[in-house]
Design a protein around this motif. Structure first.
Motif, PDB file in Angstrom:
ATOM      1  N   PRO A  21       0.828  -1.211   0.000  1.00 33.16           N
ATOM      2  CA  PRO A  21       0.000   0.000   0.000  1.00 33.16           C
ATOM      3  C   PRO A  21       0.858   1.255   0.000  1.00 33.16           C
ATOM      4  CG  PRO A  21      -0.122  -1.105   2.126  1.00 33.16           C
ATOM      5  CD  PRO A  21       0.690  -1.979   1.225  1.00 33.16           C
ATOM      6  N   ILE A  22       0.362   2.263  -0.650  1.00 34.46           N
ATOM      7  CA  ILE A  22       1.085   3.528  -0.734  1.00 34.46           C
ATOM      8  C   ILE A  22       1.182   4.174   0.642  1.00 34.46           C
ATOM      9  CG2 ILE A  22       1.023   5.835  -1.768  1.00 34.46           C
ATOM     10  CD1 ILE A  22      -0.300   4.538  -4.196  1.00 34.46           C
ATOM     11  N   SER A  23       0.274   3.837   1.531  1.00 33.11           N
ATOM     12  CA  SER A  23       0.238   4.465   2.852  1.00 33.11           C
ATOM     13  C   SER A  23       1.315   3.958   3.808  1.00 33.11           C
ATOM     14  CB  SER A  23      -1.136   4.239   3.487  1.00 33.11           C
ATOM     15  OG  SER A  23      -1.362   2.861   3.674  1.00 33.11           O
ATOM     16  N   LEU A  24       2.084   2.929   3.422  1.00 30.15           N
ATOM     17  CA  LEU A  24       3.151   2.441   4.302  1.00 30.15           C
ATOM     18  C   LEU A  24       4.214   3.524   4.473  1.00 30.15           C
ATOM     19  CD1 LEU A  24       3.886  -1.277   3.322  1.00 30.15           C
ATOM     20  CD2 LEU A  24       2.840  -0.416   5.396  1.00 30.15           C
ATOM     21  N   THR A  25       4.629   3.730   5.710  1.00 33.32           N
ATOM     22  CA  THR A  25       5.609   4.778   5.979  1.00 33.32           C
ATOM     23  C   THR A  25       7.016   4.241   6.194  1.00 33.32           C
ATOM     24  OG1 THR A  25       5.076   4.677   8.325  1.00 33.32           O
ATOM     25  CG2 THR A  25       3.883   6.306   6.996  1.00 33.32           C
ATOM     26  N   LYS A  26       7.155   2.918   6.339  1.00 35.79           N
ATOM     27  CA  LYS A  26       8.483   2.330   6.507  1.00 35.79           C
ATOM     28  C   LYS A  26       8.572   1.064   5.665  1.00 35.79           C
ATOM     29  CE  LYS A  26       7.115  -0.193  10.610  1.00 35.79           C
ATOM     30  NZ  LYS A  26       7.402  -0.556  11.965  1.00 35.79           N
ATOM     31  N   PRO A  27       9.755   0.621   5.332  1.00 37.54           N
ATOM     32  CA  PRO A  27       9.899  -0.586   4.510  1.00 37.54           C
ATOM     33  C   PRO A  27       9.317  -1.817   5.208  1.00 37.54           C
ATOM     34  CG  PRO A  27      11.984   0.597   4.676  1.00 37.54           C
ATOM     35  CD  PRO A  27      11.041   1.246   5.633  1.00 37.54           C
ATOM     36  N   GLU A  28       8.699  -2.654   4.433  1.00 36.59           N
ATOM     37  CA  GLU A  28       8.121  -3.902   4.937  1.00 36.59           C
ATOM     38  C   GLU A  28       9.155  -5.003   4.742  1.00 36.59           C
ATOM     39  OE1 GLU A  28       6.075  -6.328   6.745  1.00 36.59           O
ATOM     40  OE2 GLU A  28       4.653  -4.783   6.134  1.00 36.59           O
ATOM     41  N   PRO A  29       9.748  -5.545   5.812  1.00 38.59           N
ATOM     42  CA  PRO A  29      10.820  -6.530   5.656  1.00 38.59           C
ATOM     43  C   PRO A  29      10.363  -7.876   5.096  1.00 38.59           C
ATOM     44  CG  PRO A  29      10.265  -6.253   7.966  1.00 38.59           C
ATOM     45  CD  PRO A  29       9.486  -5.232   7.217  1.00 38.59           C
ATOM     46  N   LEU A  30       9.058  -8.159   5.104  1.00 38.32           N
ATOM     47  CA  LEU A  30       8.573  -9.446   4.620  1.00 38.32           C
ATOM     48  C   LEU A  30       8.351  -9.484   3.105  1.00 38.32           C
ATOM     49  CD1 LEU A  30       5.926 -10.189   7.386  1.00 38.32           C
ATOM     50  CD2 LEU A  30       8.224 -11.142   7.189  1.00 38.32           C
ATOM     51  N   LEU A  31       8.333  -8.322   2.453  1.00 42.16           N
ATOM     52  CA  LEU A  31       8.003  -8.278   1.025  1.00 42.16           C
ATOM     53  C   LEU A  31       8.974  -9.061   0.136  1.00 42.16           C
ATOM     54  CD1 LEU A  31       6.676  -4.644   0.536  1.00 42.16           C
ATOM     55  CD2 LEU A  31       5.382  -6.766   0.751  1.00 42.16           C
ATOM     56  N   PRO A  32      10.304  -8.955   0.309  1.00 41.68           N
ATOM     57  CA  PRO A  32      11.187  -9.737  -0.562  1.00 41.68           C
ATOM     58  C   PRO A  32      10.955 -11.248  -0.433  1.00 41.68           C
ATOM     59  CG  PRO A  32      12.431  -8.010   0.518  1.00 41.68           C
ATOM     60  CD  PRO A  32      11.070  -8.015   1.147  1.00 41.68           C
ATOM     61  N   ARG A  33      10.748 -11.720   0.786  1.00 45.57           N
ATOM     62  CA  ARG A  33      10.499 -13.153   0.979  1.00 45.57           C
ATOM     63  C   ARG A  33       9.155 -13.559   0.373  1.00 45.57           C
ATOM     64  NH1 ARG A  33      10.459 -15.886   6.761  1.00 45.57           N
ATOM     65  NH2 ARG A  33       9.893 -13.747   7.179  1.00 45.57           N
ATOM     66  N   ALA A  34       8.141 -12.707   0.527  1.00 46.57           N
ATOM     67  CA  ALA A  34       6.823 -12.999  -0.042  1.00 46.57           C
ATOM     68  C   ALA A  34       6.891 -13.048  -1.572  1.00 46.57           C
ATOM     69  CB  ALA A  34       5.810 -11.959   0.412  1.00 46.57           C
ATOM     70  N   ARG A  35       7.621 -12.102  -2.183  1.00 41.05           N
ATOM     71  CA  ARG A  35       7.775 -12.126  -3.639  1.00 41.05           C
ATOM     72  C   ARG A  35       8.509 -13.384  -4.089  1.00 41.05           C
ATOM     73  NH1 ARG A  35       8.400  -6.300  -3.067  1.00 41.05           N
ATOM     74  NH2 ARG A  35      10.602  -6.589  -2.623  1.00 41.05           N
ATOM     75  N   SER A  36       9.509 -13.807  -3.325  1.00 39.99           N
ATOM     76  CA  SER A  36      10.250 -15.020  -3.662  1.00 39.99           C
ATOM     77  C   SER A  36       9.358 -16.250  -3.612  1.00 39.99           C
ATOM     78  CB  SER A  36      11.431 -15.185  -2.708  1.00 39.99           C
ATOM     79  OG  SER A  36      12.096 -16.400  -2.941  1.00 39.99           O
ATOM     80  N   ILE A  37       8.524 -16.336  -2.591  1.00 41.14           N
ATOM     81  CA  ILE A  37       7.599 -17.474  -2.477  1.00 41.14           C
ATOM     82  C   ILE A  37       6.648 -17.495  -3.666  1.00 41.14           C
ATOM     83  CG2 ILE A  37       5.692 -18.441  -1.131  1.00 41.14           C
ATOM     84  CD1 ILE A  37       7.128 -17.292   1.377  1.00 41.14           C
ATOM     85  N   ALA A  38       6.084 -16.333  -4.012  1.00 38.61           N
ATOM     86  CA  ALA A  38       5.148 -16.259  -5.133  1.00 38.61           C
ATOM     87  C   ALA A  38       5.860 -16.522  -6.461  1.00 38.61           C
ATOM     88  CB  ALA A  38       4.477 -14.887  -5.164  1.00 38.61           C
ATOM     89  N   ARG A  39       7.057 -15.982  -6.618  1.00 33.46           N
ATOM     90  CA  ARG A  39       7.818 -16.151  -7.864  1.00 33.46           C
ATOM     91  C   ARG A  39       8.153 -17.612  -8.133  1.00 33.46           C
ATOM     92  NH1 ARG A  39      12.197 -13.846  -6.221  1.00 33.46           N
ATOM     93  NH2 ARG A  39      11.402 -11.753  -6.611  1.00 33.46           N
ATOM     94  N   ASN A  40       8.472 -18.349  -7.065  1.00 27.78           N
ATOM     95  CA  ASN A  40       8.902 -19.740  -7.210  1.00 27.78           C
ATOM     96  C   ASN A  40       7.763 -20.743  -7.127  1.00 27.78           C
ATOM     97  OD1 ASN A  40      11.655 -19.064  -7.530  1.00 27.78           O
ATOM     98  ND2 ASN A  40      11.782 -18.695  -5.333  1.00 27.78           N
ATOM     99  N   GLY A  41       6.533 -20.285  -7.236  1.00 25.89           N
ATOM    100  CA  GLY A  41       5.384 -21.180  -7.282  1.00 25.89           C
ATOM    101  C   GLY A  41       5.053 -21.824  -5.950  1.00 25.89           C
ATOM    102  N   GLY A  42       5.345 -21.153  -4.847  1.00 25.60           N
ATOM    103  CA  GLY A  42       5.078 -21.713  -3.527  1.00 25.60           C
ATOM    104  C   GLY A  42       3.661 -21.518  -3.043  1.00 25.60           C
TER     105      GLY A  42
END
Length: 185
Positions: A21-42
């Motif tokens: 969301p655009i309203s996030l004010t700080k980096p979300e540390p879980l996003l890279p791992r979540a993208r990796s799970i989705a990218r690799n068909g998990g």
């Protein structure tokens, strides 16, 4: 926008905004791992009307995530039906703009989120990975964006009323006698 792995169409970008969301004010540390799970068909999804059940396998752990989306109001469904050409097999980006221009919000709204993981928060890595997987599926088939909002199933009969749903029940709100159905002395 073609460089984006998730949300490379305007239809899919609405769904990426669930995770980013655009309203996030700080980096979300879980996003890279979540993208990796989705990218690799998990993430394996099962879609039924406005509900998504996702099974996520990571190593020896498995989690089940449920997402339910608020259906479109009936007036919005009628507006969209007037704009979508009869027999349309795919939905173009121009149609997305026309629908927004007619005053209909296409961005998905989460009505309910639940995950079987230990995170104890709605924005766990499994929920985020499911959002990315849905964004990719919407990129491939924009009709899914409308179907998950109840377009073909009729949407809501009336305008949705926002009622916050508590994920946890505080223990001090329970009456032990009523909860366990104990006879009164």
């Amino acid at each position: 926008m073609a460089d984006n792995e998730f949300g490379y169409t305007i239809w899919g970008m609405d769904w990426v905004r669930l995770a980013e969301p655009i309203s996030l004010t700080k980096p979300e540390p879980l996003l890279p791992r979540a993208r990796s799970i989705a990218r690799n068909g998990g993430v394996e999804t099962e879609i039924e009307n406005t509900m998504v059940r996702a099974t996520i396998h990571r190593g020896s752990e498995a989690s089940v995530t449920y997402l339910e989306f608020a259906p479109l109001p009936s007036a919005d469904i009628r507006t969209i039906a007037g704009l979508v050409p009869a027999g349309a097999l795919s939905l173009a980006d121009e149609l997305h703009g026309a629908i927004l221009g007619a005053g209909v919000t296409l961005a998905p709204t989460l009505a309910s989120v639940d995950c079987s993981c230990r995170a104890r928060t709605e924005r766990c890595v499994h929920m985020l990975a499911t959002c990315y997987t849905l964004a990719r599926q919407v990129d491939e088939n924009p009709w899914l964006a409308l179907d998950l909002r109840g377009y073909r199933t009729g949407g809501s009969a009336e305008d949705p009323v926002e009622v916050p749903v508590s994920r946890w029940t505080p223990l001090d709100t329970l009456d032990p006698a009523a909860y366990f159905d104990l006879p009164a002395n």
